[in-house]
Enzyme design. Structure first.
Site, PDB file in Angstrom:
ATOM      1  N   HIS A  62       0.811  -1.215   0.000  1.00 23.97           N
ATOM      2  CA  HIS A  62       0.000   0.000   0.000  1.00 23.97           C
ATOM      3  C   HIS A  62       0.850   1.273   0.000  1.00 23.97           C
ATOM      4  O   HIS A  62       1.935   1.303   0.569  1.00 23.97           O
ATOM      5  CB  HIS A  62      -0.896   0.037   1.239  1.00 23.97           C
ATOM      6  CG  HIS A  62      -1.737  -1.177   1.411  1.00 23.97           C
ATOM      7  ND1 HIS A  62      -1.981  -1.750   2.632  1.00 23.97           N
ATOM      8  CD2 HIS A  62      -2.398  -1.943   0.505  1.00 23.97           C
ATOM      9  CE1 HIS A  62      -2.757  -2.801   2.484  1.00 23.97           C
ATOM     10  NE2 HIS A  62      -3.022  -2.946   1.201  1.00 23.97           N
ATOM     11  N   LYS A  72       5.821   6.271   7.735  1.00 22.03           N
ATOM     12  CA  LYS A  72       5.290   5.365   8.758  1.00 22.03           C
ATOM     13  C   LYS A  72       6.412   4.897   9.662  1.00 22.03           C
ATOM     14  O   LYS A  72       7.530   4.654   9.210  1.00 22.03           O
ATOM     15  CB  LYS A  72       4.663   4.124   8.113  1.00 22.03           C
ATOM     16  CG  LYS A  72       3.485   4.392   7.217  1.00 22.03           C
ATOM     17  CD  LYS A  72       3.010   3.112   6.557  1.00 22.03           C
ATOM     18  CE  LYS A  72       1.865   3.401   5.586  1.00 22.03           C
ATOM     19  NZ  LYS A  72       1.462   2.189   4.856  1.00 22.03           N
ATOM     20  N   TYR A 132       1.226   1.282  13.786  1.00 22.15           N
ATOM     21  CA  TYR A 132       1.838   2.242  12.860  1.00 22.15           C
ATOM     22  C   TYR A 132       1.619   3.648  13.407  1.00 22.15           C
ATOM     23  O   TYR A 132       0.504   3.997  13.760  1.00 22.15           O
ATOM     24  CB  TYR A 132       1.144   2.274  11.510  1.00 22.15           C
ATOM     25  CG  TYR A 132       0.789   0.999  10.820  1.00 22.15           C
ATOM     26  CD1 TYR A 132       1.400   0.676   9.622  1.00 22.15           C
ATOM     27  CD2 TYR A 132      -0.191   0.155  11.306  1.00 22.15           C
ATOM     28  CE1 TYR A 132       1.046  -0.467   8.932  1.00 22.15           C
ATOM     29  CE2 TYR A 132      -0.538  -0.992  10.635  1.00 22.15           C
ATOM     30  CZ  TYR A 132       0.082  -1.295   9.443  1.00 22.15           C
ATOM     31  OH  TYR A 132      -0.267  -2.420   8.777  1.00 22.15           O
ATOM     32  N   ASP A 168      -6.231  -6.590  -2.136  1.00 25.13           N
ATOM     33  CA  ASP A 168      -4.779  -6.699  -2.258  1.00 25.13           C
ATOM     34  C   ASP A 168      -4.364  -7.663  -3.372  1.00 25.13           C
ATOM     35  O   ASP A 168      -3.289  -7.520  -3.943  1.00 25.13           O
ATOM     36  CB  ASP A 168      -4.149  -7.118  -0.929  1.00 25.13           C
ATOM     37  CG  ASP A 168      -4.087  -5.969   0.072  1.00 25.13           C
ATOM     38  OD1 ASP A 168      -4.358  -4.815  -0.313  1.00 25.13           O
ATOM     39  OD2 ASP A 168      -3.769  -6.234   1.250  1.00 25.13           O
TER      40      ASP A 168
END
Length: 183
Positions: A62, A72, A132, A168
């Site tokens: 992603h 991140k 995250y 995905d």
């Protein structure tokens, strides 16, 4: 904190510097000044948690398009993951290259993912949780992905994924842009 820059410029493996005694240990996992000293200016604007009951769960790859690209700071808080990033910065010497790092709850190791990188992970144990810290809020319409098993990237996953979302599974292949030859 102990910062180790990876072969993908701007991406760091970060280990906590433990101060241990009979009670266990204490360590910092975030310090704006220490991150800034390594060129990381990442004010977290959002915090996310992913809970994954099944070993072999794959999430990714992603990313968000500018101007909503995300940096991140990823840490596995229970279980273990194989965390993968792909450099999508066309101007980068490592454009199109990937890096994989094992993150476990026991190690407290983190991966800093720069903006304009794709990110995904594969759970290596049942009941794995991932946390995250993200520099940008989720922006619907700017989310994109790359196919997890795209031969142009050729990520070497340590085990075969057994659970992948339909979304995905349908991400497009990576289109490597080859620079024009200099005349």
């Amino acid at each position: 904190m102990i910062f180790t820059e990876t072969e993908l410029a701007g991406a760091f493996i970060i280990d906590v510097d433990r101060m241990a005694d009979e009670r266990g240990f204490f360590a910092r996992s975030w310090c704006e000044d220490e991150f800034a000293a390594h060129g990381i200016l990442m004010p977290p604007l959002q915090s996310n948690v992913s809970s994954n009951p099944q070993r072999g769960t794959l999430r990714g790859m992603h990313f968000q398009l500018p101007p909503h690209e995300e940096t991140k700071l990823v840490r596995c808080t229970r279980g273990a993951i194989y965390d993968v990033i792909v450099d999508l910065r066309e101007e980068s010497a490592t454009y199109g290259q990937w890096l994989g790092v094992e993150l476990t709850a026991d190690s407290f190791r983190m991966l800093f993912v720069p903006g304009r990188f794709a990110h995904g992970f594969l759970t290596l144990q049942d009941n794995t949780d991932v946390s995250y810290q993200v520099s940008a809020k989720y922006a619907p319409g700017y989310e994109r992905g790359l196919r997890w098993n795209d031969p142009a990237i050729n990520v070497q996953w340590p085990i075969a994924p057994t659970l992948i979302s339909g979304k995905d599974q349908c991400h497009p292949d990576f289109q490597l842009r080859v620079p024009e030859p200099v005349a």
